[in-house]
Design a protein around this motif. Sequence first.
Motif, PDB file in Angstrom:
ATOM      1  N   GLY A  72      98.948   6.235  29.756  1.00  0.00           N
ATOM      2  CA  GLY A  72     100.139   5.847  29.120  1.00  0.00           C
ATOM      3  C   GLY A  72     100.439   4.350  28.750  1.00  0.00           C
ATOM      4  N   ASP A  73     101.566   4.015  28.253  1.00  0.00           N
ATOM      5  CA  ASP A  73     101.760   2.614  28.025  1.00  0.00           C
ATOM      6  C   ASP A  73     101.729   1.751  29.330  1.00  0.00           C
ATOM      7  N   ILE A  74     101.072   0.606  29.355  1.00  0.00           N
ATOM      8  CA  ILE A  74     100.951  -0.020  30.582  1.00  0.00           C
ATOM      9  C   ILE A  74     102.448  -0.638  31.192  1.00  0.00           C
ATOM     10  N   GLU A  75     103.312  -0.927  30.199  1.00  0.00           N
ATOM     11  CA  GLU A  75     104.575  -1.389  30.563  1.00  0.00           C
ATOM     12  C   GLU A  75     105.233  -0.314  31.415  1.00  0.00           C
ATOM     13  N   TRP A  76     105.124   0.870  31.130  1.00  0.00           N
ATOM     14  CA  TRP A  76     105.768   2.122  31.711  1.00  0.00           C
ATOM     15  C   TRP A  76     105.398   2.010  33.124  1.00  0.00           C
ATOM     16  N   PHE A  77     103.789   1.682  33.500  1.00  0.00           N
ATOM     17  CA  PHE A  77     103.435   1.799  35.119  1.00  0.00           C
ATOM     18  C   PHE A  77     103.842   0.330  35.599  1.00  0.00           C
ATOM     19  N   ALA A  78     103.863  -0.607  34.879  1.00  0.00           N
ATOM     20  CA  ALA A  78     104.025  -1.857  35.426  1.00  0.00           C
ATOM     21  C   ALA A  78     105.574  -1.736  36.052  1.00  0.00           C
ATOM     22  N   PHE A  97      97.900  -5.971  35.279  1.00  0.00           N
ATOM     23  CA  PHE A  97      98.122  -4.568  34.972  1.00  0.00           C
ATOM     24  C   PHE A  97      97.170  -4.220  33.568  1.00  0.00           C
ATOM     25  N   ILE A  98      96.170  -3.139  33.601  1.00  0.00           N
ATOM     26  CA  ILE A  98      95.395  -3.117  32.394  1.00  0.00           C
ATOM     27  C   ILE A  98      95.633  -1.850  31.745  1.00  0.00           C
ATOM     28  N   GLU A  99      95.910  -1.758  30.635  1.00  0.00           N
ATOM     29  CA  GLU A  99      96.123  -0.465  29.877  1.00  0.00           C
ATOM     30  C   GLU A  99      94.956   0.321  29.667  1.00  0.00           C
ATOM     31  N   HIS A 100      94.915   1.524  29.658  1.00  0.00           N
ATOM     32  CA  HIS A 100      93.876   2.490  29.494  1.00  0.00           C
ATOM     33  C   HIS A 100      93.449   2.545  28.044  1.00  0.00           C
ATOM     34  N   ARG A 101      92.227   2.493  27.951  1.00  0.00           N
ATOM     35  CA  ARG A 101      91.799   2.714  26.391  1.00  0.00           C
ATOM     36  C   ARG A 101      92.553   4.064  25.956  1.00  0.00           C
ATOM     37  N   PHE A 102      92.892   3.840  24.704  1.00  0.00           N
ATOM     38  CA  PHE A 102      93.261   4.914  23.779  1.00  0.00           C
ATOM     39  C   PHE A 102      94.782   5.307  24.122  1.00  0.00           C
ATOM     40  N   TYR A 103      95.488   4.215  24.950  1.00  0.00           N
ATOM     41  CA  TYR A 103      96.833   4.737  25.269  1.00  0.00           C
ATOM     42  C   TYR A 103      97.637   3.338  25.005  1.00  0.00           C
ATOM     43  N   GLY A 104      98.999   3.512  24.712  1.00  0.00           N
ATOM     44  CA  GLY A 104      99.528   2.440  24.208  1.00  0.00           C
ATOM     45  C   GLY A 104      99.215   1.706  23.076  1.00  0.00           C
ATOM     46  N   GLU A 105      98.965   0.353  22.906  1.00  0.00           N
ATOM     47  CA  GLU A 105      98.462  -0.356  21.962  1.00  0.00           C
ATOM     48  C   GLU A 105      96.938  -0.605  21.951  1.00  0.00           C
ATOM     49  N   SER A 106      96.431   0.047  23.054  1.00  0.00           N
ATOM     50  CA  SER A 106      94.821  -0.191  23.390  1.00  0.00           C
ATOM     51  C   SER A 106      94.015   0.911  22.444  1.00  0.00           C
ATOM     52  N   PHE A 267     111.622   7.173  36.270  1.00  0.00           N
ATOM     53  CA  PHE A 267     110.269   7.230  35.945  1.00  0.00           C
ATOM     54  C   PHE A 267     109.839   8.245  34.905  1.00  0.00           C
ATOM     55  N   MET A 268     110.081   9.511  35.257  1.00  0.00           N
ATOM     56  CA  MET A 268     110.004  10.566  34.377  1.00  0.00           C
ATOM     57  C   MET A 268     111.374  10.707  33.509  1.00  0.00           C
ATOM     58  N   ALA A 269     112.437  10.785  34.150  1.00  0.00           N
ATOM     59  CA  ALA A 269     113.690  10.550  33.525  1.00  0.00           C
ATOM     60  C   ALA A 269     114.812   9.940  34.535  1.00  0.00           C
ATOM     61  N   PRO A 270     115.938   9.500  33.922  1.00  0.00           N
ATOM     62  CA  PRO A 270     117.053   9.041  34.927  1.00  0.00           C
ATOM     63  C   PRO A 270     117.466  10.046  35.756  1.00  0.00           C
ATOM     64  N   LEU A 271     117.471   9.736  37.197  1.00  0.00           N
ATOM     65  CA  LEU A 271     117.441  10.771  38.278  1.00  0.00           C
ATOM     66  C   LEU A 271     118.152  10.082  39.556  1.00  0.00           C
ATOM     67  N   ILE A 315     114.819  21.594  22.339  1.00  0.00           N
ATOM     68  CA  ILE A 315     113.840  22.042  23.478  1.00  0.00           C
ATOM     69  C   ILE A 315     112.512  22.195  22.729  1.00  0.00           C
ATOM     70  N   GLU A 316     112.340  22.443  21.395  1.00  0.00           N
ATOM     71  CA  GLU A 316     111.191  22.822  20.623  1.00  0.00           C
ATOM     72  C   GLU A 316     110.404  21.638  20.246  1.00  0.00           C
ATOM     73  N   ASN A 317     111.165  20.268  20.243  1.00  0.00           N
ATOM     74  CA  ASN A 317     110.394  19.242  19.923  1.00  0.00           C
ATOM     75  C   ASN A 317     110.581  18.011  20.897  1.00  0.00           C
ATOM     76  N   GLN A 318     109.756  18.401  22.034  1.00  0.00           N
ATOM     77  CA  GLN A 318     109.904  17.447  23.004  1.00  0.00           C
ATOM     78  C   GLN A 318     109.457  16.097  22.669  1.00  0.00           C
ATOM     79  N   THR A 319     109.886  14.998  23.052  1.00  0.00           N
ATOM     80  CA  THR A 319     109.357  13.663  22.506  1.00  0.00           C
ATOM     81  C   THR A 319     108.440  13.130  23.556  1.00  0.00           C
ATOM     82  N   ASP A 320     107.444  12.111  23.319  1.00  0.00           N
ATOM     83  CA  ASP A 320     106.540  11.526  24.044  1.00  0.00           C
ATOM     84  C   ASP A 320     106.738  10.218  23.874  1.00  0.00           C
ATOM     85  N   PRO A 321     107.722   9.475  24.684  1.00  0.00           N
ATOM     86  CA  PRO A 321     108.089   8.447  24.683  1.00  0.00           C
ATOM     87  C   PRO A 321     106.902   7.295  25.247  1.00  0.00           C
ATOM     88  N   HIS A 322     105.953   7.862  26.098  1.00  0.00           N
ATOM     89  CA  HIS A 322     105.149   6.772  26.767  1.00  0.00           C
ATOM     90  C   HIS A 322     103.739   6.974  26.338  1.00  0.00           C
TER      91      HIS A 322
END
Length: 472
Positions: A72-78, A97-106, A267-271, A315-322
């Motif tokens: 996922g996006d590296i800012e999310w994990f940071a 913090f290194i972003e994984h290839r093929f995720y985020g902007e990498s 992290f996954m959602a405000p809780l 419910i049918e169109n879950q977003t993928d924000p990260h």
Amino acid sequence: MERMSACLCLVFLFLTVVAEAKYPPGDTLLPQNLDHFSFQPESYRIFHQKYLISSHFWRKGGPIFVYTGNEGDIEWFASNTGFMLDIAPKFQALLVFIEHRFYGESKPHNLAKTMGYLNSQQALADYAILIRSLKQNLSSEASPVVVFGGSYGGMLAAWFRLKYPHITIGALASSAPILQFDKIVPSSSFYDVVSQDFKDASLNCFEVIKKSWRELEVFSTMKDGLQELSKKFRTCKDLHAVYLASRWLETAFTDTAMVNYPTPANFMAPLPAYPVEEMCKIIDRFPLEASNLDRAFAAASLYYNYSGSENCFDIENQTDPHGLNGWYWQACTEMVMPISCSNQSMFQPFEYDEKVDQEDCLKEYGVKPRPHWITTEFGGHRIEMVLKRFGSNIIFSNGMQDPWSREGVLKNISSSIIALVTKKAGAHHTDLRAATKEDPEWLKEQRRQEVAEIEKWISEYYSDLRQEEQAK
């Protein structure tokens, strides 16, 4: 507010430090070869890998703490790994913090035609090259490197220590399910732990959720059942299948078990703090005549609508924000982690079907999973016997309330490959989160042990370095 400020401060430090700090000059994008393991002309195609860096606490020659990025996006994990920022002043460490290839902007330009280069081995090589390049640019070749990671990032941290011991002196692998391959552990472990978490919070809660699936299935046989179910679940658009509602409920319960942190988090959602217990309080407060499905829906709504701002659920169109979609490719190729669900769990039971998995992957991507590759590349079978003979300096940390904990290393392998396990507490990489005043004592103690171990690695490294220099 204190916790939110800490997270925002961490991201701010990373995103502004290039302009403020002396090290390193230039951008936070590193050109990487698409393929590190062949010498065909196409393997030299370049993509740009993003990394975040802070030298705010660093003294030149000091240690470098590197987070091995997840799916996922590296800012999310940071923003959810404040532990590294918390301990950086003590060690005067550089943070990367290194972003994984093929995720985020990498990502390469032609994503569809290059997906074959999305795998863990290429990602580890990316990290090795970036770390070496960074140390050269900083003129700090002798700086010891410690890698950190949680979940898949924790797996990568442990594997990086094993594959690149000349680059890193140690690894903290938090909630790293490195044994969830090739039938090393029972495939039902994940759902068994989620169910136990809810049962420990309230037996009634466990029973209500377990019974709710049968009530949900009734809507598939009713005239206008989907319309009625859509009203019950307050969907933004009418549902096209009952399984979508089932998946929505299941995600709420499994994700909440993963992030059952002792303090409020986002992290996954405000809780709120201990959200599993909060879900069960919602269920237990319902009158006896209420249906099990209504109770389960109300509990799941805590996950999707803790703020109370949602008027309906899409419910049918879950977003993928990260940007997690790349994981489906990895799961269809090398990251084959069989999961089943037993009759003892609170979910609908199912068996892992390797044939169906292959058919789905062929249909979606035109590839077949390689279920034995991870254990071939990194090991896993008889891990205690193997690692104690050649490995060192790895911390495997797990909280036993984490659904992924049973798939990790839970016993010490040697004096320097240790397992820090919290028996009746601890969610998914809780220890990597920023410290707060409300943290329970078990969490403070776990972090103290981690810091002590890292301090020992670094002290031994500098001692060896001095002896080497004196011998010249």
